[in-house]
Design an enzyme around this catalytic site. Structure first.
Site, mmCIF file in Angstrom:
data_model
loop_
_atom_site.group_PDB
_atom_site.id
_atom_site.type_symbol
_atom_site.label_atom_id
_atom_site.label_comp_id
_atom_site.label_asym_id
_atom_site.label_seq_id
_atom_site.Cartn_x
_atom_site.Cartn_y
_atom_site.Cartn_z
ATOM 1 N N CYS A 1 -25.606 24.365 -15.863
ATOM 2 C CA CYS A 1 -24.955 25.662 -15.879
ATOM 3 C C CYS A 1 -24.776 26.080 -17.317
ATOM 4 C CB CYS A 1 -23.629 25.626 -15.130
ATOM 5 S SG CYS A 1 -22.319 24.962 -16.097
ATOM 6 N N ILE B 1 -14.696 18.866 -24.262
ATOM 7 C CA ILE B 1 -15.017 18.647 -22.843
ATOM 8 C C ILE B 1 -16.452 19.059 -22.522
ATOM 9 C CG2 ILE B 1 -14.286 19.071 -20.447
ATOM 10 C CD1 ILE B 1 -11.979 17.886 -21.984
ATOM 11 N N ARG C 1 -15.874 35.951 -10.473
ATOM 12 C CA ARG C 1 -15.797 34.604 -9.880
ATOM 13 C C ARG C 1 -14.380 34.047 -10.015
ATOM 14 N NH1 ARG C 1 -19.478 30.537 -12.448
ATOM 15 N NH2 ARG C 1 -18.268 29.338 -10.977
ATOM 16 N N ARG D 1 -23.500 19.227 -17.296
ATOM 17 C CA ARG D 1 -22.575 18.974 -16.191
ATOM 18 C C ARG D 1 -23.181 18.160 -15.041
ATOM 19 N NH1 ARG D 1 -19.004 24.314 -15.171
ATOM 20 N NH2 ARG D 1 -17.389 22.822 -14.619
ATOM 21 N N PRO D 2 -23.491 16.895 -15.290
ATOM 22 C CA PRO D 2 -24.035 16.053 -14.221
ATOM 23 C C PRO D 2 -22.975 15.701 -13.177
ATOM 24 C CG PRO D 2 -23.677 14.762 -16.223
ATOM 25 C CD PRO D 2 -23.336 16.174 -16.563
ATOM 26 N N VAL D 3 -23.412 15.050 -12.092
ATOM 27 C CA VAL D 3 -22.452 14.636 -11.052
ATOM 28 C C VAL D 3 -22.455 13.116 -10.874
ATOM 29 C CG1 VAL D 3 -22.388 16.816 -9.775
ATOM 30 C CG2 VAL D 3 -24.134 15.117 -9.208
ATOM 31 N N ASP D 4 -22.945 12.400 -11.898
ATOM 32 C CA ASP D 4 -23.059 10.947 -11.775
ATOM 33 C C ASP D 4 -21.724 10.257 -11.465
ATOM 34 O OD1 ASP D 4 -22.526 11.943 -14.388
ATOM 35 O OD2 ASP D 4 -22.765 9.941 -15.220
ATOM 36 N N LEU D 5 -20.625 10.782 -12.014
ATOM 37 C CA LEU D 5 -19.328 10.121 -11.767
ATOM 38 C C LEU D 5 -18.890 10.282 -10.312
ATOM 39 C CD1 LEU D 5 -17.276 11.035 -14.983
ATOM 40 C CD2 LEU D 5 -18.817 9.124 -14.585
ATOM 41 N N ASP E 1 -10.598 25.526 -20.434
ATOM 42 C CA ASP E 1 -10.738 26.833 -19.786
ATOM 43 C C ASP E 1 -9.912 27.934 -20.468
ATOM 44 O OD1 ASP E 1 -12.500 25.791 -17.997
ATOM 45 O OD2 ASP E 1 -11.149 25.779 -16.283
ATOM 46 N N ARG F 1 -21.110 25.159 -8.695
ATOM 47 C CA ARG F 1 -21.087 23.718 -8.882
ATOM 48 C C ARG F 1 -20.053 23.005 -8.018
ATOM 49 N NH1 ARG F 1 -21.940 19.757 -12.482
ATOM 50 N NH2 ARG F 1 -19.959 18.708 -12.388
ATOM 51 N N LYS G 1 -7.827 29.281 -8.537
ATOM 52 C CA LYS G 1 -9.212 29.185 -8.060
ATOM 53 C C LYS G 1 -9.628 27.715 -7.938
ATOM 54 C CE LYS G 1 -12.774 29.535 -11.090
ATOM 55 N NZ LYS G 1 -13.728 28.415 -11.002
ATOM 56 N N ASN G 2 -9.404 26.944 -9.012
ATOM 57 C CA ASN G 2 -9.914 25.574 -9.014
ATOM 58 C C ASN G 2 -9.190 24.686 -7.999
ATOM 59 O OD1 ASN G 2 -11.757 26.277 -10.909
ATOM 60 N ND2 ASN G 2 -10.741 25.268 -12.636
HETATM 61 C C1 UD1 Z 1 -13.319 21.411 -13.528
HETATM 62 C C2 UD1 Z 1 -12.999 22.886 -13.440
HETATM 63 C C3 UD1 Z 1 -13.449 23.613 -14.700
HETATM 64 C C4 UD1 Z 1 -12.869 22.934 -15.936
HETATM 65 C C5 UD1 Z 1 -13.166 21.435 -15.927
HETATM 66 C C6 UD1 Z 1 -12.480 20.685 -17.064
HETATM 67 C C7 UD1 Z 1 -13.180 23.305 -11.050
HETATM 68 C C8 UD1 Z 1 -13.914 23.976 -9.949
HETATM 69 N N1 UD1 Z 1 -13.686 23.451 -12.290
HETATM 70 O O1 UD1 Z 1 -14.746 21.312 -13.613
HETATM 71 O O2 UD1 Z 1 -12.991 24.957 -14.622
HETATM 72 O O3 UD1 Z 1 -13.444 23.501 -17.091
HETATM 73 O O4 UD1 Z 1 -12.713 20.853 -14.685
HETATM 74 O O5 UD1 Z 1 -11.116 20.889 -17.017
HETATM 75 O O6 UD1 Z 1 -12.158 22.680 -10.849
HETATM 76 N N2 UD1 Z 1 -19.087 14.969 -16.190
HETATM 77 C C9 UD1 Z 1 -20.086 14.011 -16.163
HETATM 78 N N3 UD1 Z 1 -20.419 13.474 -14.952
HETATM 79 C C10 UD1 Z 1 -19.810 13.856 -13.791
HETATM 80 C C11 UD1 Z 1 -18.787 14.819 -13.835
HETATM 81 C C12 UD1 Z 1 -18.455 15.351 -15.054
HETATM 82 O O7 UD1 Z 1 -20.657 13.652 -17.198
HETATM 83 O O8 UD1 Z 1 -20.171 13.331 -12.736
HETATM 84 C C13 UD1 Z 1 -18.698 15.553 -17.495
HETATM 85 C C14 UD1 Z 1 -18.869 17.064 -17.561
HETATM 86 O O9 UD1 Z 1 -20.186 17.414 -17.917
HETATM 87 C C15 UD1 Z 1 -17.849 17.441 -18.603
HETATM 88 C C16 UD1 Z 1 -16.716 16.433 -18.361
HETATM 89 O O10 UD1 Z 1 -17.299 15.373 -17.616
HETATM 90 O O11 UD1 Z 1 -18.376 17.248 -19.884
HETATM 91 C C17 UD1 Z 1 -15.523 16.960 -17.588
HETATM 92 O O12 UD1 Z 1 -15.989 17.607 -16.422
HETATM 93 P P1 UD1 Z 1 -15.122 17.704 -15.091
HETATM 94 O O13 UD1 Z 1 -13.697 17.382 -15.389
HETATM 95 O O14 UD1 Z 1 -15.805 16.927 -14.032
HETATM 96 O O15 UD1 Z 1 -15.258 19.240 -14.766
HETATM 97 P P2 UD1 Z 1 -15.445 19.908 -13.348
HETATM 98 O O16 UD1 Z 1 -14.704 19.169 -12.308
HETATM 99 O O17 UD1 Z 1 -16.885 20.220 -13.125
#
Ligand code: UD1
Length: 422
Positions: free
Chosen positions: A118, A330, A400, A123-127, A308, A94, A22-23
């Site tokens: 969620c 995580i 999902r 789970r922000p998207v700042d990165l 996961d 997301r 899926k991912n």
């Molecule tokens: C992906 C997977 C999810 C898995 C996760 C960690 C998909 C669709 N989902 O989620 O199933 O649990 O990897 O292996 O592939 N973070 C920030 N800022 C950001 C992005 C992330 O602070 O901009 C934090 C998140 O809140 C979290 C950590 O970084 O605490 C890791 O998240 P991330 O690896 O980005 O997870 P996803 O890509 O959302």
């Protein structure tokens, strides 16, 4: 709303085919936006998240055809009509943020709704945003949307992530394929889904080195072309089904399974007393006699133990001999399955990012509530080992990420059925 009825029973035996990830599929699909030629994905999983991504790409004007019952997806972004990902779709999933990098790279502009929080944390998207800024994007956050522009196109740059993010690495990797010059992603994610994405992008003509390590170098090219790519095996679905015979006893072969996808997880299974054997067609998992041993686990980015699989492993530890500590590093709020497992008689104490699980002889069936995707399947696994009936409510989470879960488990002897809601 549908629910799943599980009746605890004895050993399982047979084979379970493992689907495409899926991912991986959720990041491979937006890659279509990088090219005006068709991208075909084979071995795609049939899941509601994939249908949501289909809906999102279609809303941008992409043509997405689902063939062979959904296992083949053919996509064309030749005639895109919009670079705006609307809140109504993004709020459902997301991973929708993954259209931002490709749209910006190919069209020099995009507007994508912010995904919001969620169930498993903020789970922000700042990165994601900082990575695109390092490639010259101008970003403006207003009305709940990211308004992104790169008037002269994106430019290669050095992106140094402060910690590992799978999604941010994927967004930056896709964007960098069409940026001018060289981009270096430092402290990049090394997950198999990243390697799969890089491999597909290379087939489309991208120049990428170092995927699978923490430094990925991308030499931008002017355009990408069409390709056909098989989606990598779902290591989370694999790990989940490996736990079914571990919990119930018996021997099950997971078809398409590979040790390299689940190395850290297999080490923990081994420590718990479960045997895993590589076969020409997959991985054979067996639990012979006696109780499972308690094992401590800390979740980490790949190649560590995946977050996961934490909920599902907790279900196994509920009936282990002794006490185990599961540490979640995580996501900050990922023990919501614990209170539900406690309703089934488990002995779990959650304190911050740690859960201490003291194994009990046997769990007891109960009505329980699924709170997120992996939590829901952990309750099904627990139900398989429990005495009596377990009803898992709110299984839309499950749909999902797991295709035909009842059928796959029934085929190896589990007593499980879907109860269709009103
Ligand atoms: C992906 C997977 C999810 C898995 C996760 C960690 C998909 C669709 N989902 O989620 O199933 O649990 O990897 O292996 O592939 N973070 C920030 N800022 C950001 C992005 C992330 O602070 O901009 C934090 C998140 O809140 C979290 C950590 O970084 O605490 C890791 O998240 P991330 O690896 O980005 O997870 P996803 O890509 O959302």
């Amino acid at each position: 709303m549908d629910s799943i009825l599980v009746t605890g029973n004895g050993p399982l035996s047979g084979t379970i085919p493992i689907a495409g990830a899926k991912n991986a599929c959720l990041t491979l699909m937006p890659a279509t936006l990088l090219s005006d030629e068709p991208l075909t994905l084979t071995n795609a999983p049939r899941l509601s998240d994939i249908r949501t991504m289909t809906e999102l790409l279609s809303s941008l004007g992409a043509e997405v055809q689902s063939l062979q019952g959904g296992q083949v997806l053919t996509m064309s972004s030749h005639d895109l009509t919009s670079q705006r990902a609307d809140y109504d779709i993004v709020r459902k999933m997301r991973a929708s943020i993954l259209v931002l990098g490709p749209l910006l790279a190919r069209f020099g502009q995009a507007q994508v709704s912010l995904p919001g929080g969620c169930a498993i944390g903020a789970r922000p998207v700042d990165l994601h945003l900082k990575a695109l800024e390092a490639m010259g994007a101008e970003l403006d956050l207003r009305d709940g949307y990211v308004h992104a522009k790169a008037p002269g196109g994106l430019k290669g740059g050095v992106v140094e992530f402060p910690f590992v993010s799978v999604g941010a690495t994927e967004n930056a990797l896709m964007a960098a394929t069409l940026a001018k010059g060289t981009t270096v992603l430092k402290y990049a994610a090394r997950e198999p889904e990243i390697v799969d994405l890089a491999s597909c992008l290379r087939k489309m003509g991208a120049q990428i080195d170092g995927d699978g390590t923490d430094t990925i170098t991308i030499q931008g090219v002017d355009r990408l072309h069409g390709a056909t790519h098989p989606v990598v095996t779902d290591r989370i679905e694999l790990g989940t089904y490996m736990l079914a015979p571990a919990i119930c006893g018996g021997e099950v072969e997971c078809l398409g399974g590979r040790i390299d996808l689940v190395g850290a997880f297999c080490e923990k299974l081994d420590a718990a007393g479960i045997s895993v054997e590589e076969t020409p067609t997959g991985l054979k998992v067996a639990r012979k006699n006696g109780r499972i041993r308690a094992v401590d686990v800390t979740t980490e980015p790949y190649p560590g133990f995946p977050t996961d699989l934490q909920a599902q492993f907790m279900a196994l530890m509920c009936t282990a001999d002794g006490t185990s500590v599961l540490e979640e590093t995580i996501f900050e709020n990922r023990f919501m399955h614990a209170p539900e497992l406690i309703r089934m008689g488990a002995n779990i104490d959650v304190h911050g990012g740690h859960a201490t699980v003291t194994g009990v002889e046997r769990l007891k069936g109960a009505p329980v509530m699924a709170t997120d995707l992996r939590a829901s399947v952990s309750l099904i696994l627990a139900g398989l080992a429990a005495e009596g009936e377990t009803i898992v409510n709110r299984v839309y989470h499950l749909d999902r990420g797991y295709e035909r879960v009842e059928e796959k488990l029934r085929n190896v002897g589990a007593r499980i059925e879907r109860v269709t809601g009103q």
